[in-house]
Design a protein around this motif. Structure first.
Motif, PDB file in Angstrom:
ATOM      1  N   ALA A   1       0.846  -1.192   0.000  1.00  0.00           N
ATOM      2  CA  ALA A   1       0.000   0.000   0.000  1.00  0.00           C
ATOM      3  C   ALA A   1       0.879   1.238   0.000  1.00  0.00           C
ATOM      4  CB  ALA A   1      -0.913  -0.001   1.224  1.00  0.00           C
ATOM      5  N   ALA A   2       0.818   1.982  -1.112  1.00  0.00           N
ATOM      6  CA  ALA A   2       1.534   3.253  -1.237  1.00  0.00           C
ATOM      7  C   ALA A   2       0.524   4.317  -1.649  1.00  0.00           C
ATOM      8  CB  ALA A   2       2.651   3.136  -2.268  1.00  0.00           C
ATOM      9  N   ASP A   3      -0.687   4.199  -1.117  1.00  0.00           N
ATOM     10  CA  ASP A   3      -1.810   5.015  -1.582  1.00  0.00           C
ATOM     11  C   ASP A   3      -2.143   6.175  -0.642  1.00  0.00           C
ATOM     12  OD1 ASP A   3      -2.595   3.044   0.222  1.00  0.00           O
ATOM     13  OD2 ASP A   3      -4.548   2.708  -0.696  1.00  0.00           O
ATOM     14  N   GLY A   4      -1.142   6.662   0.069  1.00  0.00           N
ATOM     15  CA  GLY A   4      -1.261   7.951   0.734  1.00  0.00           C
ATOM     16  C   GLY A   4      -2.029   7.970   2.041  1.00  0.00           C
ATOM     17  N   LEU A   5      -2.238   9.202   2.507  1.00  0.00           N
ATOM     18  CA  LEU A   5      -2.845   9.442   3.811  1.00  0.00           C
ATOM     19  C   LEU A   5      -4.204   8.771   3.948  1.00  0.00           C
ATOM     20  CD1 LEU A   5      -2.947  10.933   6.554  1.00  0.00           C
ATOM     21  CD2 LEU A   5      -3.806  12.939   5.316  1.00  0.00           C
ATOM     22  N   GLN A   6      -5.036   8.871   2.918  1.00  0.00           N
ATOM     23  CA  GLN A   6      -6.378   8.271   2.955  1.00  0.00           C
ATOM     24  C   GLN A   6      -6.346   6.894   2.298  1.00  0.00           C
ATOM     25  OE1 GLN A   6      -8.520   9.895   4.718  1.00  0.00           O
ATOM     26  NE2 GLN A   6      -7.340  11.811   4.834  1.00  0.00           N
ATOM     27  N   SER A   7      -5.469   6.055   2.762  1.00  0.00           N
ATOM     28  CA  SER A   7      -5.222   4.761   2.133  1.00  0.00           C
ATOM     29  C   SER A   7      -6.485   3.894   2.060  1.00  0.00           C
ATOM     30  CB  SER A   7      -4.142   4.005   2.914  1.00  0.00           C
ATOM     31  OG  SER A   7      -4.034   2.675   2.463  1.00  0.00           O
ATOM     32  N   LYS A   8      -6.861   3.531   0.831  1.00  0.00           N
ATOM     33  CA  LYS A   8      -7.999   2.631   0.625  1.00  0.00           C
ATOM     34  C   LYS A   8      -7.673   1.241   1.148  1.00  0.00           C
ATOM     35  CE  LYS A   8     -11.854   1.029  -1.297  1.00  0.00           C
ATOM     36  NZ  LYS A   8     -13.211   1.377  -0.818  1.00  0.00           N
ATOM     37  N   VAL A   9      -6.421   0.832   0.992  1.00  0.00           N
ATOM     38  CA  VAL A   9      -6.018  -0.489   1.494  1.00  0.00           C
ATOM     39  C   VAL A   9      -6.155  -0.530   3.008  1.00  0.00           C
ATOM     40  CG1 VAL A   9      -4.152  -2.182   1.641  1.00  0.00           C
ATOM     41  CG2 VAL A   9      -4.421  -0.798  -0.431  1.00  0.00           C
ATOM     42  N   ARG A  10      -5.676   0.506   3.682  1.00  0.00           N
ATOM     43  CA  ARG A  10      -5.745   0.538   5.150  1.00  0.00           C
ATOM     44  C   ARG A  10      -7.194   0.518   5.630  1.00  0.00           C
ATOM     45  NH1 ARG A  10      -2.821   5.141   6.424  1.00  0.00           N
ATOM     46  NH2 ARG A  10      -4.730   6.365   6.505  1.00  0.00           N
ATOM     47  N   SER A  11      -8.044   1.315   4.995  1.00  0.00           N
ATOM     48  CA  SER A  11      -9.447   1.350   5.421  1.00  0.00           C
ATOM     49  C   SER A  11     -10.153   0.033   5.101  1.00  0.00           C
ATOM     50  CB  SER A  11     -10.179   2.526   4.768  1.00  0.00           C
ATOM     51  OG  SER A  11     -10.188   2.405   3.359  1.00  0.00           O
ATOM     52  N   SER A  12      -9.743  -0.648   4.029  1.00  0.00           N
ATOM     53  CA  SER A  12     -10.355  -1.935   3.689  1.00  0.00           C
ATOM     54  C   SER A  12     -10.102  -2.974   4.768  1.00  0.00           C
ATOM     55  CB  SER A  12      -9.803  -2.443   2.350  1.00  0.00           C
ATOM     56  OG  SER A  12     -10.152  -1.588   1.295  1.00  0.00           O
ATOM     57  N   PHE A  13      -8.924  -2.910   5.383  1.00  0.00           N
ATOM     58  CA  PHE A  13      -8.587  -3.840   6.457  1.00  0.00           C
ATOM     59  C   PHE A  13      -8.962  -3.278   7.832  1.00  0.00           C
ATOM     60  CE2 PHE A  13      -5.218  -5.353   3.361  1.00  0.00           C
ATOM     61  CZ  PHE A  13      -5.874  -6.544   3.075  1.00  0.00           C
ATOM     62  N   ASP A  14      -9.498  -2.065   7.859  1.00  0.00           N
ATOM     63  CA  ASP A  14      -9.906  -1.419   9.114  1.00  0.00           C
ATOM     64  C   ASP A  14      -8.750  -1.381  10.116  1.00  0.00           C
ATOM     65  OD1 ASP A  14     -11.699  -0.047  10.730  1.00  0.00           O
ATOM     66  OD2 ASP A  14     -12.468  -1.876  11.669  1.00  0.00           O
ATOM     67  N   LEU A  15      -7.581  -0.935   9.645  1.00  0.00           N
ATOM     68  CA  LEU A  15      -6.388  -0.896  10.492  1.00  0.00           C
ATOM     69  C   LEU A  15      -6.264   0.461  11.183  1.00  0.00           C
ATOM     70  CD1 LEU A  15      -3.851  -2.645   8.103  1.00  0.00           C
ATOM     71  CD2 LEU A  15      -5.132  -3.648   9.999  1.00  0.00           C
ATOM     72  N   PRO A  16      -5.738   0.469  12.412  1.00  0.00           N
ATOM     73  CA  PRO A  16      -5.659   1.733  13.166  1.00  0.00           C
ATOM     74  C   PRO A  16      -4.572   2.661  12.641  1.00  0.00           C
ATOM     75  CG  PRO A  16      -4.618  -0.048  14.400  1.00  0.00           C
ATOM     76  CD  PRO A  16      -5.257  -0.685  13.201  1.00  0.00           C
ATOM     77  N   VAL A  17      -4.814   3.953  12.797  1.00  0.00           N
ATOM     78  CA  VAL A  17      -3.835   4.971  12.449  1.00  0.00           C
ATOM     79  C   VAL A  17      -3.914   6.066  13.508  1.00  0.00           C
ATOM     80  CG1 VAL A  17      -5.461   6.174  10.922  1.00  0.00           C
ATOM     81  CG2 VAL A  17      -2.999   6.508  10.640  1.00  0.00           C
ATOM     82  N   THR A  18      -2.766   6.535  13.945  1.00  0.00           N
ATOM     83  CA  THR A  18      -2.701   7.613  14.939  1.00  0.00           C
ATOM     84  C   THR A  18      -2.560   8.938  14.209  1.00  0.00           C
ATOM     85  OG1 THR A  18      -1.661   6.166  16.563  1.00  0.00           O
ATOM     86  CG2 THR A  18      -1.407   8.550  16.887  1.00  0.00           C
ATOM     87  N   GLN A  19      -3.365   9.918  14.581  1.00  0.00           N
ATOM     88  CA  GLN A  19      -3.317  11.217  13.927  1.00  0.00           C
ATOM     89  C   GLN A  19      -3.156  12.322  14.964  1.00  0.00           C
ATOM     90  OE1 GLN A  19      -6.943  11.105  11.434  1.00  0.00           O
ATOM     91  NE2 GLN A  19      -5.589  10.850   9.673  1.00  0.00           N
ATOM     92  N   VAL A  20      -2.276  13.267  14.655  1.00  0.00           N
ATOM     93  CA  VAL A  20      -2.037  14.439  15.497  1.00  0.00           C
ATOM     94  C   VAL A  20      -2.281  15.676  14.644  1.00  0.00           C
ATOM     95  CG1 VAL A  20      -0.371  15.700  16.906  1.00  0.00           C
ATOM     96  CG2 VAL A  20      -0.301  13.187  16.843  1.00  0.00           C
ATOM     97  N   ALA A  21      -3.253  16.485  15.031  1.00  0.00           N
ATOM     98  CA  ALA A  21      -3.556  17.710  14.287  1.00  0.00           C
ATOM     99  C   ALA A  21      -2.720  18.857  14.841  1.00  0.00           C
ATOM    100  CB  ALA A  21      -5.046  18.034  14.385  1.00  0.00           C
ATOM    101  N   PHE A  22      -1.949  19.508  13.983  1.00  0.00           N
ATOM    102  CA  PHE A  22      -1.123  20.634  14.414  1.00  0.00           C
ATOM    103  C   PHE A  22      -1.860  21.970  14.293  1.00  0.00           C
ATOM    104  CE2 PHE A  22       2.293  17.604  13.043  1.00  0.00           C
ATOM    105  CZ  PHE A  22       2.824  17.404  14.308  1.00  0.00           C
ATOM    106  N   GLU A  23      -3.076  21.930  13.735  1.00  0.00           N
ATOM    107  CA  GLU A  23      -3.877  23.146  13.525  1.00  0.00           C
ATOM    108  C   GLU A  23      -3.077  24.177  12.722  1.00  0.00           C
ATOM    109  OE1 GLU A  23      -5.176  24.318  17.392  1.00  0.00           O
ATOM    110  OE2 GLU A  23      -6.662  22.725  17.530  1.00  0.00           O
TER     111      GLU A  23
END
Length: 408
Positions: free
Chosen positions: A174-196
């Motif tokens: 999976a090299a499909d970026g921040l909104q990875s379709k592969v990652r969402s298909s497997f429902d895998l966790p991702v940690t996000q930090v908003a810097f505003e």
């Protein structure tokens, strides 16, 4: 290369399917095609990419990136840098400063007996070159085509494309970026930090030759970076990345040209000359996003699909390229030993190789963003003393320079 976009219900069996053909995905595909020529057994490789490499491609857009010295070394080993070298503008010196404070330092290529600390390239032009190389390779290219569905299986995942085509792969990358379709298909966790923060990206024309200087200036709203670029019709240019709070960024994106240039000049100063023109401005929200474990059953995540970084230190592609290089090494070992390239042993070997570099880079960048955007006086004093120490004691620069140049 095979390029298709017609309805097809047959299943194409491949060893490796790469989803996403921007910098990381295209680089990996070409490197795997090269590896296949000398591997114990040839590899069948598919690359699925939603966009043609033009101005509408989100990965090959108007931005410029700095390719660090270490990354150029790796791209050369992969046979790719000779194809891209003519697009590069050398960074020979880097000036780092903290606006309103006494801290500043410089990194100079000559101090490290190098011709350059890195090279600046325009992504749109890089995309054209990489896709030209893909056209000449044995990679099966599905473009434009989007991943519609992933059907997991023990022996290899099935990928259904929006064109109706189907592939079955022993290993999915999976090299499909921040909104990875592969990652969402497997429902895998991702940690996000908003810097505003939002980054304003543009090219700036100046009245002064850049002489291969790059600048990183820390301001109250966030970092401001200027990178040397090739001249355009005889006009000196710098590539701008200006991090601002969201409201100010919205204002600056649409401000009249004269107002924008005056505000930028006030924030940066005159070290790079007088700013006389600006190209179209683009805005990108700034976040830190990373997968705690960038692997899954018969699946590996690389580049922005695995981690998306704040551009404060220009390490996004450089870290993604180290993902590519590490994966290649793991796959080469598996091929040499006759192992299943999608096995748990292979994906976990990749995870182990990448863990320290990923975690330390992510930690360091989060520290830089928070530390240099903080005006609390002990924090400001500490970082400015640190910058001054780098100037006073040049040997201290070596580990900093190694990070800047993309060496682990």
């Amino acid at each position: 290369m095979t390029a298709t976009n017609h309805m097809d219900t047959s299943v194409q069996h491949v060893d490796i399917a790469i989803v996403g053909g921007a910098m990381a995905g295209a680089t990996l595909a070409l490197a795997l095609a090269r590896l296949s020529l000398s591997a114990a057994r040839p590899l069948s490789i598919a690359l699925i990419e939603a966009h043609l490499p033009d101005k509408q491609h989100p990965g090959f857009d108007a931005r410029s990136i700095a390719i660090a010295h270490g990354s150029i070394f790796e791209l050369s080993r992969l046979g790719l840098w000779p194809k891209l070298a003519h697009l590069g503008t050398a960074i020979e010196n880097i000036h780092v400063s903290d606006r309103g404070h006494f801290g500043m330092t410089e990194l100079n290529a000559a101090q490290f007996h190098l011709d350059a600390l890195g090279q600046v390239v325009e992504l749109e032009r890089v995309g054209q070159v990489l896709f030209n190389e893909l056209n000449k390779s044995e990679v099966k290219l599905y473009c434009p085509a989007k991943l519609a569905q992933v059907e997991p299986a023990v022996e290899g995942h099935s990928l259904v494309l929006d064109t109706g085509e189907r592939l079955k792969a022993k290993l999915v990358v999976a090299a499909d970026g921040l909104q990875s379709k592969v990652r969402s298909s497997f429902d895998l966790p991702v940690t996000q930090v908003a810097f505003e923060q939002t980054a304003i990206i543009a090219n700036i024309q100046t009245d002064k030759l850049h002489q291969h200087w790059a600048y990183e200036r820390f301001t109250q709203t966030g970092p401001l970076a200027l990178l040397p670029m090739a001249d355009s019709q005889g006009q000196p240019r710098l590539s701008l990345v200006w991090a601002l709070d969201d409201a100010r960024a919205k204002q600056m994106q649409t401000a009249p040209k004269a107002e924008f240039l005056a505000a930028l000049q006030q924030a940066f100063g005159y070290r790079a000359g007088t700013f006389i023109d600006v190209s179209a401005r683009h805005a990108y929200p700034l976040n830190l996003s990373y997968m705690p474990r960038p692997i899954h059953h018969r699946c590996v995540f690389i580049g922005n699909a695995a981690q998306t970084l704040h551009p404060i230190a220009g390490q996004g592609f450089n870290l993604g390229l180290r993902d590519v290089v590490s994966l290649l090494e793991v796959l080469k070992t598996a091929l040499d030993q006759g192992d299943d390239i999608g096995s748990a042993a292979v994906t976990h070997a990749y995870l182990n190789v990448r863990e320290h570099d990923r975690n330390s880079t992510i930690r360091n960048i989060e520290f830089l963003v928070r530390g240099f955007s903080n005006q609390y006086w002990p924090m400001a004093l500490g970082r400015n003393l640190g910058l001054r120490l780098l100037s006073w004691f040049p040997p201290l620069k070596t580990p900093v320079a190694q990070k800047a140049m993309g060496w682990k």
